[in-house]
Design an enzyme around this catalytic site. Structure first.
Site, PDB file in Angstrom:
ATOM      1  N   ASP A   1       0.815  -1.212   0.000  1.00  0.00           N
ATOM      2  CA  ASP A   1       0.000   0.000   0.000  1.00  0.00           C
ATOM      3  C   ASP A   1       0.852   1.266   0.000  1.00  0.00           C
ATOM      4  O   ASP A   1       2.037   1.243   0.339  1.00  0.00           O
ATOM      5  CB  ASP A   1      -0.954   0.012   1.186  1.00  0.00           C
ATOM      6  CG  ASP A   1      -0.226   0.018   2.527  1.00  0.00           C
ATOM      7  OD1 ASP A   1       0.773  -0.727   2.657  1.00  0.00           O
ATOM      8  OD2 ASP A   1      -0.640   0.755   3.446  1.00  0.00           O
TER       9      ASP A   1
ATOM     10  N   GLU B   1       0.292  -1.322   5.528  1.00  0.00           N
ATOM     11  CA  GLU B   1       1.310  -0.907   6.490  1.00  0.00           C
ATOM     12  C   GLU B   1       1.074   0.509   6.974  1.00  0.00           C
ATOM     13  O   GLU B   1       1.308   0.845   8.138  1.00  0.00           O
ATOM     14  CB  GLU B   1       2.702  -1.022   5.840  1.00  0.00           C
ATOM     15  CG  GLU B   1       3.873  -0.757   6.781  1.00  0.00           C
ATOM     16  CD  GLU B   1       4.368   0.680   6.726  1.00  0.00           C
ATOM     17  OE1 GLU B   1       5.338   0.983   7.433  1.00  0.00           O
ATOM     18  OE2 GLU B   1       3.782   1.499   5.999  1.00  0.00           O
TER      19      GLU B   1
END
Length: 315
Positions: free
Chosen positions: A77, A144
């Protein structure tokens, strides 16, 4: 024509450009995970996708006698941030890449080098047969940026390696042996409202420098939420008003660049804010020279916070 085709290492930037075309903000990593799974299948590499959105790809040793595997890890991400003038839809659109001298950037948005470069580097190794390496366990975790939920949910029993290289650092040519921590705090105020009978104004704090809260916090860039708090605390000394709405920022790990507050008042808010803005912008010009603080009339509102709730929010 690829924007990054002349950059070296060629494969790294080839894959970075490919993944930059895939929407992959936190909470929206399905397509980038599918891309990685398809990548592995085309190369006959074993892989595992789990319920936490992670994908692990395995590759045997190449020109290396070691039987001890190594983990290469990054996250799928990226932080979605854009300029106010940018019309990109992060849910559906890829990034518009550009090269400026020695730098790659995205037009009007964050680049996602954190941590797209890790994904690109790992894919380049997986796609190569001339790089000597031990057995590899490529671990791409999800989300994350919003609490490391992918890493928290991963099943480590499928991993054999006892050594890991995490590719999530901002300093080129530097090897880090530790990392920062993070904490999120949620708190609430009991807000009481009343009928709004006065004109409404919108106060905007904008064009602050911003930045990554982990990598750039030491540079002293100002947080617009704190700035608007200071504006309100100074304004309440000069005028009577009630807060209608307040907000700022889009990511909890980005130094907030813009904030707003809607207030209801019968006083000359535009003039008062102009005076306050001049002092604050002068105070922060060394770190945030382009900062702007403005106030303007907007559409009326049906309700606003009462006096006590307004003071509580400002405090």
């Amino acid at each position: 024509m690829q924007i990054l085709e002349n950059l070296k290492p060629e494969k790294v930037f080839k894959y970075f450009e490919e993944i930059s075309a895939i929407p992959r903000g936190s909470g929206n990593t399905e397509k980038i995970r599918e891309y990685c799974a398809d990548f592995a299948m085309k190369r006959n590499l074993d892989f595992i996708c789990d319920d936490s959105g992670n994908i692990i790809i395995f590759k045997n040793a190449v020109n290396n006698q070691s039987t001890e595997p190594v983990i290469i890890q990054g996250h799928l991400d990226m932080v979605w941030e854009k300029n106010e003038q940018c019309n990109i839809n992060f849910e559906t659109d890829g990034l518009e890449l550009a090269v400026d001298g020695d730098f790659v950037h995205a037009v009007g948005t964050t680049l996602g080098g954190d941590d797209g470069i890790a994904v690109a580097m790992a894919l380049a190794v997986l796609d190569s047969d001339d790089i000597s390496h031990p057995p590899l366990e490529i671990v791409f975790t999800s989300d994350e940026e919003v609490g490391m939920t992918g890493a928290n949910g991963i099943d480590c029993s499928v991993l054999k390696a006892k050594r890991m290289i995490n590719l999530d650092s901002e300093a080129e040519g530097t090897l880090w042996v530790s990392c920062a921590g993070g904490i999120r705090a949620d708190f609430g105020l009991n807000i009481d409202y009343k009928d709004c009978k006065s004109p409404v104004y919108k106060i905007d704090v904008s064009n602050l420098h911003g930045g990554h809260s982990g990598a750039e916090i030491h540079n002293g860039y100002r947080n617009s939420n704190k700035i608007i708090g200071k504006v309100l605390s100074e304004l309440i000394k000069k005028a009577n008003f009630n807060i209608v709405d307040i907000g700022g920022g889009t990511a909890d790990n980005a130094i907030t660049r813009s904030s707003y507050c809607l207030i209801s008042s019968d006083d000359d808010i535009v003039s008062f804010v102009s005076e306050i803005a001049s002092d604050i912008c002068n105070e922060i010009r060394d770190t945030d020279p382009d900062a702007e603080i403005t106030a303007m009339p907007v559409q009326p509102s049906e309700r606003c916070m009462d006096d006590e709730s307004t003071k509580a929010v400002i405090t």
